[in-house]
Enzyme design. Sequence first.
Site, PDB file in Angstrom:
ATOM      1  N   LYS A 203       0.868  -1.182   0.000  1.00 33.85           N
ATOM      2  CA  LYS A 203       0.000   0.000   0.000  1.00 33.85           C
ATOM      3  C   LYS A 203       0.900   1.226   0.000  1.00 33.85           C
ATOM      4  CE  LYS A 203      -3.882   2.008   2.624  1.00 33.85           C
ATOM      5  NZ  LYS A 203      -4.746   1.863   3.833  1.00 33.85           N
TER       6      LYS A 203
ATOM      7  N   SER B  35      -9.784   1.794   2.942  1.00 30.89           N
ATOM      8  CA  SER B  35      -8.939   2.595   2.082  1.00 30.89           C
ATOM      9  C   SER B  35      -7.888   1.785   1.305  1.00 30.89           C
ATOM     10  CB  SER B  35      -8.211   3.634   2.926  1.00 30.89           C
ATOM     11  OG  SER B  35      -7.315   3.016   3.823  1.00 30.89           O
TER      12      SER B  35
ATOM     13  N   SER C 264     -10.071  -0.550   7.031  1.00 28.51           N
ATOM     14  CA  SER C 264      -9.441  -0.354   5.718  1.00 28.51           C
ATOM     15  C   SER C 264      -8.729  -1.565   5.143  1.00 28.51           C
ATOM     16  CB  SER C 264      -8.459   0.812   5.783  1.00 28.51           C
ATOM     17  OG  SER C 264      -9.152   2.033   5.764  1.00 28.51           O
TER      18      SER C 264
END
Lengths: 93, 492
Positions: free
Chosen positions: B76, B151, B175
Amino acid sequence: MDGIDIKHLSRLAQLALTETERSAARKDLERIITMVDQMQAIDTDGVEPLAHPLDADQRLRADAVTETVDRDLYQKSAPAIRDGLYLVPRVVE
Amino acid sequence: MQAFTSVSRLAEGLRQGAYSSVELTRFFLERGRRFGDLNCYISLMEETALAQAEAADKRIGKNDATPITGIPLAHKDIFCTKGTITSCGSRMLENFVAPYDATLVERLNAAGTVTLGKTNMDEFAMGSSNENSYFGPVHNPWHAERVPGGSSGGSAAAVAAGLTPIATGTDTGGSIRQPAAFCGISGLKPTYGRVSRYGMVAFASSLDQGGVFGTSVEDLALLLAFVAGYDPRDSTSSEHVDPWLNAVAKHGVDAFNSSGSSASEGLRIGLPREYFAQLNTGRELLENASRVLEAQGCTLREISLPHTDAAIPAYYIIAGAEASTNLSRYDGVRFGYRCEDPRSLEDLYQRSRSEGFGAEVKRRILTGTYALSVGYFDAYYLKAQKLRRLIRTDFLEAFNTVDLILAPTAPDVAFGLGEMTQDPVAMYQQDLFTIPASLAGLPAMSIPCGLHEGLPIGLQLIGPHFGERTLLETGMLYQRETDWHCQHPGGF
C-alpha cells in the site's frame, strides 16, 4: 453544535477555503456533528477515558543518541532550500 | 506459472526450479500492466523489482531462502519505500521520496520478497471506497462499476485480480477488512501494536495498524509471521512474543499445518446480535458459514455487544482529532506540496494545505479541529474516549464466554462508484461492523463466505488481543471445508 464557525475552524486548521467551499464544509460538518451527537445520549459517568486500546503506558527509552541526521538526504524532498536551510517567505521585515 | 497460486506453492516452485523469481516477477508485472485499467497501482517498480528478484534467485540457489524469498508482493502506498515515491494517495505527497524504509518493508526486504509496486488508496487512508484517491478510483475486479472498498482498495483489488499473490495494507477503522470483503479475498488486521507503525504514514495513531492481504488465510499467516514483532522505533509497538508465529516464519506453512487446526476444536464462537440486526445482505451466507464451523466442532452462541452503536460517533471524533494533529506536519516547508508564489508564511501554510489535500481529508481535519477546540474538548474528545472504553469492555466481557466472534464485515456488497460520494455520513455508516474492533485494538480478519448476485460477501472473525493464532487457524479450518476463497472474478 449551534453555529459552527467554519471561518475560525479553518483558520485553526490552516486551511484556506473559498466562500463556496466554506458553505459546503459547514453543511458537511453539521451533518457529521449531528451524527456524532448521538453519543451524548449514552451515560459515561465514572468511565475513565481510554487513550490506548491496550491501556498501555508510554514506553520510555534511555536518553541516548540512536539516530544520525542526514540533512542533505532529508532535504531532498523539501520544496525550497538554500545552504541547508528551508526557505519560507520573509516573516520579519 | 499461474495467478491465484498460494505463496507456499509458489515458493515450492521456486525451490524446485520450476521457475525463477525473475520469471515470476515478470509474470506479475505483466499482469499489472495488462490490467492497468483497474487502477490498482500508483507506481509499478519494474526495475527495482527485477533487481530484488535476481537477488532472491541467488539466495534460493545458495539454499539461504526464507519461506517467502522470491515471492512478489505489493505495498500500500502508505508504507515508506526508500528511493521510491510514497504518495499516500495524495497530491500533498505526489513527489515525496521517502529517505528510509518502513519497518514492515525493511523486514520483508530482508526476507527476500520482491516489491512489484505501490498500490492505490484513499488519500491518507481516509475513505471506504477508494474514491478519495488523488490518482483516481480503483475498480472492483468483480464489477468494474463498483468500488473495491477502502482505504486499502488497490491492494485488495490487486490480489483479487491476481496482479500479485499477496499485498500489505493498513486498517484504522476497517481499511483492510472491508476491501477484502468487497473484493472476495482474505485480509487481516492484527492486534494494535503487532506490526510496527514506523514508516507508515500516520492517520490516527491510536488506531492505525498494518496488516496483510492474500487469497487464503494460510498466506495471511505466512506474511504476518514476517511483518509482526517488536520494533523499538515505534513507541506503541508491542513487546508481545509469539512463538507460534516465529515457528511459522521459520518453517513456513507446512509446519503451520502440522501444528494443526486442533485449536479450533470445541471453540466457542459468539454471534453479536447488534451486528446481525443491522445486516442488509448476506445473512444466509453467514449462517451457512457458521454452520460449517459448527460441523467442525465449534459451538455457536448469540452474544451482545451493547455499545456497538456508539462506535461510529466515537471513531469519527477520535480519528478526526488524531488526524488533525498528525496532518499538521504538512506545511509546505519541509516536504510535500507547496503552493505557487506564497505571499506570506500563513499564505504558504494555508494554500499549500488547501491545494494539497482533497475534500475528505479536509472534512476530517475540520471535524477533528472542532472536537479539539476550546469548549468542545470534554463534550466530544473526552466523551469519545470514554465510549471507547465501554466498547472495549463489551468485547473483553464477551471474551469471558467465547473464544472468537463471528460477524459480517460490511452491511452490504460493494456499492457503485459515485453512489455515496455526495453523502459523507452515509459513507461513514459503511464501517459500522469494522470500527468497534479497531477502537478496542483487537485482531480481526475478513474472509470470503459466498457470492450475492455475483458479488463477494465477507465473513469477519474477531479475536481477543494477540489471538491471531486462533483467528488464523479457524480461518484455515473454514477454508479447508469450503472453496469460496478459490473463486476468482472472471476475465483475470
